[in-house]
Design an enzyme around this catalytic site. Structure first.
Site, PDB file in Angstrom:
ATOM      1  N   HIS A 242       4.655  16.693  -2.293  1.00 33.14           N
ATOM      2  CA  HIS A 242       6.098  16.526  -2.166  1.00 33.14           C
ATOM      3  C   HIS A 242       6.421  15.141  -1.609  1.00 33.14           C
ATOM      4  O   HIS A 242       5.803  14.694  -0.637  1.00 33.14           O
ATOM      5  CB  HIS A 242       6.674  17.609  -1.255  1.00 33.14           C
ATOM      6  N   PRO A 243       7.405  14.452  -2.199  1.00 34.20           N
ATOM      7  CA  PRO A 243       7.651  13.046  -1.834  1.00 34.20           C
ATOM      8  C   PRO A 243       8.605  12.826  -0.668  1.00 34.20           C
ATOM      9  O   PRO A 243       9.117  11.721  -0.501  1.00 34.20           O
ATOM     10  CB  PRO A 243       8.254  12.485  -3.129  1.00 34.20           C
ATOM     11  N   CYS A 244       8.824  13.831   0.173  1.00 37.35           N
ATOM     12  CA  CYS A 244       9.836  13.685   1.225  1.00 37.35           C
ATOM     13  C   CYS A 244       9.508  12.565   2.211  1.00 37.35           C
ATOM     14  O   CYS A 244      10.412  11.981   2.807  1.00 37.35           O
ATOM     15  CB  CYS A 244      10.031  15.011   1.963  1.00 37.35           C
ATOM     16  N   LYS A 245       8.220  12.254   2.422  1.00 36.83           N
ATOM     17  CA  LYS A 245       7.832  11.206   3.372  1.00 36.83           C
ATOM     18  C   LYS A 245       7.298   9.950   2.677  1.00 36.83           C
ATOM     19  O   LYS A 245       6.886   8.999   3.346  1.00 36.83           O
ATOM     20  CB  LYS A 245       6.765  11.736   4.332  1.00 36.83           C
TER      21      LYS A 245
END
Length: 349
Positions: A242-245
């Site tokens: 997941h690219p949240c960070k």
């Protein structure tokens, strides 16, 4: 729950307004145009990567050109799982890499560093082992130390007919896997996103839940989901980071690379190093990326901290890493999430 999460992510990316304003240096995010430029650079420099298209026009995204909907590389080897065996091996093969080390034995000036684990087998002394022998009657002899010179070379033996092979069992139980890696663009997070599809040694698809065995625990438990790849007509579950960070980690890595470049140039101007010691081109890029402290950047992102770097004005000629080289750094970051997968295999110059 995972299905709902996947659906929400897909809808976010599908309906989020696309921004075309470049904030690469300020935020670590990129525009679709910059993603295409970075993809073209990756494909040009590392031909194992190629562009891919959606299965049908309906599945294409309008912010990317046809034929350049995502990036893909296939048959990436993965020889061992991230289990206790992997950790134990890493524990015996670790070294402290100081900031500024040139990886050729010369230490840097900074006392801080990051821990590099694994891959140091060649630097470890071979340990002499004790073995027992068994005679023709089945009697076990006493322990004795066998030196390297006394170990027979299997290449000198021609007794191939005596070898019993079970290819079926080998392929089923082998730790060897291969992965197909996909990189797509996320309009919601304005960063690349990695998808992984694994295969067993015999070529059979790897069950999606088994792919988590090749992902570092912190990510496996928090930011890795099993989702359908949006460009394929058939529902194929893949592991996705997941690219949240992603943006905050990339921003920190880019800032640190720029700071290191400025320090190097200051030393050159001061006459502390010769101009021949400053690599350029692809060699220089690989050198800069090899020194990036991914672990430290991840920790800063987890704490929502922005790296404080000197606010000197930098033009495109002075940055360590250009926007079209973004995906090379991104893959360095992803390699820290999946260290068992040999990402370097995809980046042979």
């Amino acid at each position: 729950m995972n299905f709902l999460y996947s659906t929400v992510n897909t809808l976010r990316d599908r309906y989020t307004p696309v921004s075309h304003k470049s904030t690469f240096r300020q935020t670590g995010q990129i525009t679709p145009e910059e993603f295409v430029a970075a993809g073209d650079y990756l494909v040009y420099k590392f031909p194992t990567w190629s562009w891919g298209d959606a299965d049908s026009p309906e599945r294409r995204v309008s912010h990317l050109p046809p034929g350049k909907q995502f990036l893909v590389t296939r048959n990436v080897p993965c020889h061992r799982r991230l289990n206790d065996d992997f950790a134990g091996d890493a524990g015996h093969e670790e070294a402290l890499v100081n900031d500024g080390d040139d990886f050729k034995g010369n230490a840097g000036d900074d006392e801080d560093g990051w821990l590099r684990t694994g891959g140091l087998a060649s630097s470890q002394p071979l340990k002499v082992k004790e073995v027992r022998t068994v005679d023709d009657s089945g009697n076990v002899g006493d322990r004795e130390v066998v030196e390297d010179d006394e170990i027979p070379d299997m290449e000198d033996e021609d007794d191939d007919e005596a070898i019993i092979r079970d290819s079926g069992a080998d392929s089923k139980n082998s730790a060897h896997r291969t992965y197909t890696l996909y990189i797509m663009y996320s309009p919601y997070y304005r960063t690349p996103r990695l998808y992984l599809s694994g295969y067993l040694a015999n070529g059979q698809p790897l069950p999606p839940t088994d792919m988590t065995e090749d992902i570092v625990g912190d990510y496996k438990d928090k930011t890795v989901t099993l989702e359908d790849f949006p460009f394929f007509a058939n529902n194929i579950k893949m592991a996705s980071v997941h690219p949240c960070k992603h943006a905050s980690v990339m921003k920190t890595l880019l800032d640190r690379a720029d700071a290191a470049l400025r320090l190097r140039r200051e030393k050159l101007r001061a006459g502390n190093a010769s101009s021949s010691q400053a690599p350029s081109g692809m060699e220089g890029l690989v050198d800069e990326i090899g020194k990036l402290d991914v672990k430290g950047a991840q920790e800063a992102a987890d704490k929502d901290e922005w790296e404080e770097v000197q606010e000197a004005e930098i033009d495109d000629q002075e940055v360590a890493i250009r926007v079209d080289q973004y995906l090379v750094v991104f893959l360095k970051f992803m390699a820290s999430v999946t260290p068992g997968i040999e990402h370097d295999f995809t980046m042979g110059v």
